[in-house]
Motif scaffolding. Structure first.
Motif: not given
Length: 311
Positions: A236-240
């Motif tokens: 559920x976390x934005x990842x780049x």
């Protein structure tokens, strides 16, 4: 901003060995030096070696007759070895020993009459090399849907192997599906997924709950780096996923964020530090290193180079 700096991250033993092998070969043989496929799946590393006169090729016929070629960490098929011999190439094998282990398992299972189901990503250099060891005995699956679509006989003599850089959790889903459909299937004595892939994923699993966003250093064609970003998103976390600090975008972050920073097994530490320095300067970030597991694995140089360095 707070940065949680995951450890272990970055270079694994296989990548360290492959890069050292290429550096050693350059010193001894000079340029142009040829590498079959990218030495490791990392754009900055490839660009660095290109500037030093290394030529990366995807077809062994691109290496001049009698030239020097280094095989990448991802491994090659016997056909490539044969073509190298036919072209009288000086070949240096920098295949990661953990990939070599999978190749040997494939050869053994095929020799013993098994049909081998390889769990991996189609077109990946490692998968191409592994399938080349026993092409008549091997079928590739990527997910549980591929397993469902298999039409092998219910009583077939089956074994499974996996690409070393898969997501541990996703590989388990596919292997469980294989065991459910074919209860007689056997696997290797020890998990094929490499220690570094597993450790970097475990670190993200343990730390991602504390983060608002995740930054992964690594290239888009790096399987293990992609899996780290996917793992964060699954939680559920934005990842780049980026190669270097110039790709960072300020709008990804808020000044109050806790950012988990990690790196794939082929990503240089200098690019991790560049990103941390940028976030510290831009957002006043503080850094908290977190060690989830210690690593002390190392691999020797390829035999062809050990002879040179011991002389």
């Amino acid at each position: 901003m707070k940065i949680i700096l995951a450890n272990p991250r970055g270079f694994c033993a296989g990548v360290n060995m492959a890069i050292e092998a290429l550096e050693t070969a350059l010193r001894h043989y000079g340029s142009p030096l040829y590498v079959y496929h990218e030495i490791v799946h990392n754009r900055p590393i490839v660009e660095k070696f290109q500037k030093l006169g290394v030529v990366f090729v995807d077809d062994i016929s691109e290496v001049p007759f009698g030239g020097t070629v280094l095989y990448s960490a991802h491994g090659i098929s016997p056909v490539i070895r044969k073509h190298s011999e036919e072209r009288n190439l000086r070949a240096i094998d920098a295949t990661c020993p953990l990939v070599t282990k999978v190749h040997k398992e494939a050869i053994k299972f095929a020799r013993d009459g098994f049909t081998i189901v390889l769990v991996g990503h189609e077109g990946h250099d490692e998968v191409i090399g592994t399938m080349g060891e026993a092409p008549a005995n091997m079928v590739l699956v990527e997910d549980a849907a591929d397993v469902e679509a298999l039409t092998l006989p219910a009583d077939a003599k089956l074994a499974f192997l996996t690409q070393t850089t898969l997501s541990v959790d996703e590989a388990k889903v596919v292997i469980d599906a294989l065991k459910l459909k074919y209860p007689q299937i056997v696997g290797p004595n020890k998990d094929d997924i490499c220690y570094a892939t597993q450790n970097r994923q475990d670190a993200v699993k343990k730390l991602v709950g504390e983060a608002d966003a995740v930054l992964v250093l690594g290239s888009q064609n790096s399987s293990n780096s992609q899996r780290l970003a996917e793992l964060a998103r699954t939680n559920g976390k934005p990842a780049y996923l980026i190669d270097r600090v110039s790709e960072l975008k300020d709008e990804w972050f808020r000044p109050s964020d806790t950012v988990l920073v990690t790196a794939g097994a082929s990503a240089p530490e200098e690019h991790v530090q560049d990103c941390i320095n940028y976030l510290c300067a831009k957002f006043g970030a503080t850094v908290e290193p977190r060690v989830v597991r210690e690593e002390d694995v190392s691999f020797p140089l390829p035999r062809e180079l050990r002879v040179l360095t011991s002389a």
